[in-house]
Each structure stands twice: as C-alpha cells, then as structure tokens.
Design a protein around this motif. Sequence first.
Motif, mmCIF file in Angstrom:
data_model
loop_
_atom_site.group_PDB
_atom_site.id
_atom_site.type_symbol
_atom_site.label_atom_id
_atom_site.label_comp_id
_atom_site.label_asym_id
_atom_site.label_seq_id
_atom_site.Cartn_x
_atom_site.Cartn_y
_atom_site.Cartn_z
ATOM 1 N N TYR A 36 -61.414 33.953 -44.930
ATOM 2 C CA TYR A 36 -62.311 32.963 -45.088
ATOM 3 C C TYR A 36 -63.917 33.399 -45.235
ATOM 4 O O TYR A 36 -64.033 34.579 -44.713
ATOM 5 C CB TYR A 36 -62.602 31.646 -44.162
ATOM 6 N N GLY A 41 -74.201 26.892 -40.784
ATOM 7 C CA GLY A 41 -73.978 25.410 -41.126
ATOM 8 C C GLY A 41 -73.260 24.919 -41.770
ATOM 9 O O GLY A 41 -73.000 23.696 -41.845
ATOM 10 N N LYS A 42 -72.115 25.557 -42.263
ATOM 11 C CA LYS A 42 -71.218 25.071 -43.256
ATOM 12 C C LYS A 42 -69.642 25.524 -42.745
ATOM 13 O O LYS A 42 -69.582 26.480 -41.706
ATOM 14 C CB LYS A 42 -71.353 25.389 -44.595
ATOM 15 N N GLY A 43 -68.566 24.849 -43.123
ATOM 16 C CA GLY A 43 -67.080 25.101 -42.626
ATOM 17 C C GLY A 43 -66.877 26.473 -43.397
ATOM 18 O O GLY A 43 -67.552 26.516 -44.602
ATOM 19 N N PRO A 44 -65.815 26.967 -42.847
ATOM 20 C CA PRO A 44 -65.371 28.245 -43.664
ATOM 21 C C PRO A 44 -64.659 27.837 -45.035
ATOM 22 O O PRO A 44 -63.888 26.746 -45.096
ATOM 23 C CB PRO A 44 -64.208 28.658 -42.710
ATOM 24 N N ILE A 98 -53.311 28.995 -35.904
ATOM 25 C CA ILE A 98 -53.833 29.868 -36.628
ATOM 26 C C ILE A 98 -55.079 30.724 -35.660
ATOM 27 O O ILE A 98 -55.998 29.831 -35.107
ATOM 28 C CB ILE A 98 -54.535 29.455 -37.859
ATOM 29 N N PHE A 100 -58.272 32.999 -35.125
ATOM 30 C CA PHE A 100 -59.185 33.524 -35.990
ATOM 31 C C PHE A 100 -59.943 34.659 -35.093
ATOM 32 O O PHE A 100 -59.883 34.894 -34.061
ATOM 33 C CB PHE A 100 -60.538 32.368 -36.256
ATOM 34 N N GLY A 101 -60.438 35.712 -36.138
ATOM 35 C CA GLY A 101 -61.236 36.583 -35.481
ATOM 36 C C GLY A 101 -62.770 36.353 -35.293
ATOM 37 O O GLY A 101 -63.019 35.092 -35.732
ATOM 38 N N LYS A 102 -63.595 36.843 -34.747
ATOM 39 C CA LYS A 102 -64.884 36.464 -34.593
ATOM 40 C C LYS A 102 -65.662 36.657 -35.556
ATOM 41 O O LYS A 102 -66.789 36.078 -35.671
ATOM 42 C CB LYS A 102 -65.630 37.215 -33.195
ATOM 43 N N TYR B 35 -61.019 22.561 -34.400
ATOM 44 C CA TYR B 35 -61.604 23.942 -33.848
ATOM 45 C C TYR B 35 -62.846 23.629 -33.291
ATOM 46 O O TYR B 35 -63.747 22.673 -33.913
ATOM 47 C CB TYR B 35 -61.677 25.036 -34.973
ATOM 48 N N GLN B 37 -66.401 25.802 -32.615
ATOM 49 C CA GLN B 37 -66.969 27.141 -33.019
ATOM 50 C C GLN B 37 -68.351 27.343 -32.243
ATOM 51 O O GLN B 37 -69.204 26.301 -32.382
ATOM 52 C CB GLN B 37 -67.456 27.032 -34.467
ATOM 53 N N GLN B 41 -67.779 32.653 -28.792
ATOM 54 C CA GLN B 41 -66.596 32.481 -28.683
ATOM 55 C C GLN B 41 -65.811 32.539 -29.947
ATOM 56 O O GLN B 41 -64.890 32.642 -30.399
ATOM 57 C CB GLN B 41 -66.150 31.424 -27.945
ATOM 58 N N GLY B 42 -66.902 32.019 -31.235
ATOM 59 C CA GLY B 42 -66.276 32.072 -32.584
ATOM 60 C C GLY B 42 -65.320 30.910 -32.720
ATOM 61 O O GLY B 42 -65.591 30.088 -31.957
ATOM 62 N N LEU B 43 -64.412 30.886 -33.534
ATOM 63 C CA LEU B 43 -63.474 29.565 -33.654
ATOM 64 C C LEU B 43 -62.417 29.652 -33.042
ATOM 65 O O LEU B 43 -61.593 30.636 -33.004
ATOM 66 C CB LEU B 43 -63.179 29.774 -35.392
ATOM 67 N N PHE B 45 -59.284 27.308 -31.518
ATOM 68 C CA PHE B 45 -58.307 26.285 -31.967
ATOM 69 C C PHE B 45 -58.144 25.218 -30.636
ATOM 70 O O PHE B 45 -57.909 25.443 -29.413
ATOM 71 C CB PHE B 45 -56.885 26.715 -32.056
ATOM 72 N N GLU B 48 -53.594 20.423 -33.179
ATOM 73 C CA GLU B 48 -53.199 20.199 -34.634
ATOM 74 C C GLU B 48 -52.460 19.042 -34.485
ATOM 75 O O GLU B 48 -51.535 18.860 -33.378
ATOM 76 C CB GLU B 48 -52.365 21.615 -35.041
ATOM 77 N N LYS B 57 -51.422 22.814 -29.433
ATOM 78 C CA LYS B 57 -52.603 22.462 -28.426
ATOM 79 C C LYS B 57 -53.268 23.918 -27.994
ATOM 80 O O LYS B 57 -52.239 24.721 -27.651
ATOM 81 C CB LYS B 57 -52.276 21.601 -27.457
ATOM 82 N N LEU B 88 -70.212 23.619 -32.798
ATOM 83 C CA LEU B 88 -69.924 23.114 -34.192
ATOM 84 C C LEU B 88 -68.339 22.837 -34.099
ATOM 85 O O LEU B 88 -67.639 23.743 -33.975
ATOM 86 C CB LEU B 88 -70.270 24.103 -35.464
ATOM 87 N N LEU B 90 -64.946 21.785 -36.054
ATOM 88 C CA LEU B 90 -64.431 21.896 -37.273
ATOM 89 C C LEU B 90 -63.147 21.258 -37.514
ATOM 90 O O LEU B 90 -62.434 21.523 -36.814
ATOM 91 C CB LEU B 90 -64.389 23.348 -37.877
ATOM 92 N N GLN B 100 -55.517 26.272 -44.867
ATOM 93 C CA GLN B 100 -56.318 25.536 -44.323
ATOM 94 C C GLN B 100 -57.453 25.456 -44.919
ATOM 95 O O GLN B 100 -58.251 26.244 -45.320
ATOM 96 C CB GLN B 100 -56.502 25.722 -43.068
ATOM 97 N N PHE B 102 -61.253 23.548 -44.579
ATOM 98 C CA PHE B 102 -62.352 22.917 -43.799
ATOM 99 C C PHE B 102 -63.295 22.125 -44.251
ATOM 100 O O PHE B 102 -63.793 22.192 -45.462
ATOM 101 C CB PHE B 102 -63.199 24.039 -43.157
ATOM 102 N N GLY B 103 -63.726 21.102 -43.396
ATOM 103 C CA GLY B 103 -64.549 20.165 -43.317
ATOM 104 C C GLY B 103 -66.055 20.977 -43.383
ATOM 105 O O GLY B 103 -65.996 21.999 -42.897
ATOM 106 N N PRO B 104 -67.317 20.098 -43.384
ATOM 107 C CA PRO B 104 -68.536 20.758 -43.076
ATOM 108 C C PRO B 104 -68.808 20.911 -41.647
ATOM 109 O O PRO B 104 -69.691 21.499 -41.214
ATOM 110 C CB PRO B 104 -69.370 19.951 -44.015
ATOM 111 N N ARG B 107 -71.940 18.743 -35.988
ATOM 112 C CA ARG B 107 -72.775 19.585 -34.992
ATOM 113 C C ARG B 107 -73.194 18.948 -33.655
ATOM 114 O O ARG B 107 -73.770 17.863 -33.839
ATOM 115 C CB ARG B 107 -74.214 20.263 -35.646
#
Lengths: 110, 111
Positions: A36, A41-44, A98, A100-102, B35, B37, B41-43, B45, B48, B57, B88, B90, B100, B102-104, B107
């Motif tokens: 991705y 500020g946006k989704g992937p 799913i 994700f990596g960072k 998700y 974000q 920590q990144g994204l 989960f 679902e 979960k 954020l 998502l 998948q 994604f939406g925007p 925040r």
Amino acid sequence: EDQVTQSPEALRLQEGESSSLNCSYTVSGLRGLFWYRQDPGKGPEFLFTLYSAGEEKEKERLKATLTKKESFLHITAPKPEDSATYLCAVQAWGDDKIIFGKGTRLHILP
Amino acid sequence: KAGVTQTPRYLIKTRGQQVTLSCSPISGHRSVSWYQQTPGQGLQFLFEYFSETQRNKGNFPGRFSGRQFSNSRSEMNVSTLELGDSALYLCASSGDSNEQFFGPGTRLTVL
C-alpha cells in the motif's frame, strides 16, 4: 507469531535515483502479501497483491517481487510525487486478519 | 464506484467520554475491518465484520467494540476514552478478493 518487518524506516532519494524497499515476513502459510501507499493524513491506497514466490507485479515506476521470506518494492527513476509511506501487509491461510508492517517513509528530492 | 467513506473525519473528545465512528464500505463489499494507526505502533488491527458477524478481533481492550448492519455499514465505539486512544481510525472494506480498500480515516483527539 505472524510478523512483518519493513526496512529501511525512512529513505531519501534524489529524483531519478532507483532503489528498493524491503518487507520481511514470518507467516504460517502465506495467503497474500499486499503493498500500500499512504500519503499524510489519508488512508492507505492499494497497490499490489502477491500470492506466491517468484511472482512479480508492476505499476508505472513500481515493481513488487516476492520470495518465500521477503518482498521487495523496486522504485525505478522515482519522481517527487512518489514521496509517501509504503506499507507492506500479509495474510495467512486460515486467518482473515491482515498484519501490517510499520512502513517505509520515502522522500524523493527534486 | 464510490470508495469507502468514514464519518466524521475529525473528532475531539475529552477523557472518559465515548465516541462512535461510522464506515460505509464500497457497494457490494461485505467485509469491513477497522484499524488504529498511531506514529509509534503503525496500523493495528481492531476487528473485522462480515455479514453482520464479528469474524476476527485484535488485541484491544473491551472498551473498543463494533457492529455491522444489514447494508454492510459498520460502526465502531470506544467507551471511557483515554489519552492514548488519540489516533487515526481507518476502516477498510473487501469483496470476494482479499484486497482491502481503505477510507480516509477519522482523526480522533482525546484531551
């Protein structure tokens, strides 16, 4: 435990300077590996899905490849508009999650 | 085809409050994933839903919950907000393939 590690964390390139981003994964039976692109500020935004070792997919200046342990996202002659965070994710058979990596933050200098 | 939409886009709440976020998937998609974000920590989960049932979960406390309606629209709720819930959020939908979209995002800022 399923795991995804991306490297480098950040990369700065001059416009036109080709490079590769790495995604190493550990998963019990790969169902799919995803790339991705995410702008601030946006989704992937979905780029590619790879399913088996040896598979390659291309889109404009991007090419994704897959081995049994890692995936590479090759960027050829990048432009400033390719600047973004690139995320790698994996999905295992028997699990709909799913992981994700960072991500790798890519900055292309004009 | 319209993409995934999320409302609201921005939200400011105080500690202890609760919040509900909404997600409308791509038409025809029955799976919706959520998700969180954050820069550190990144994204991560959350959960679902597929055809109104929670199918998976993540490792989040029970303060985080969700549901899906018969039209595939989904909501997630966070109760008793903490400062660390600022992120954020998502939503992603998928159809017959496992890709998948994604939406925007929403925040959320917790003060």
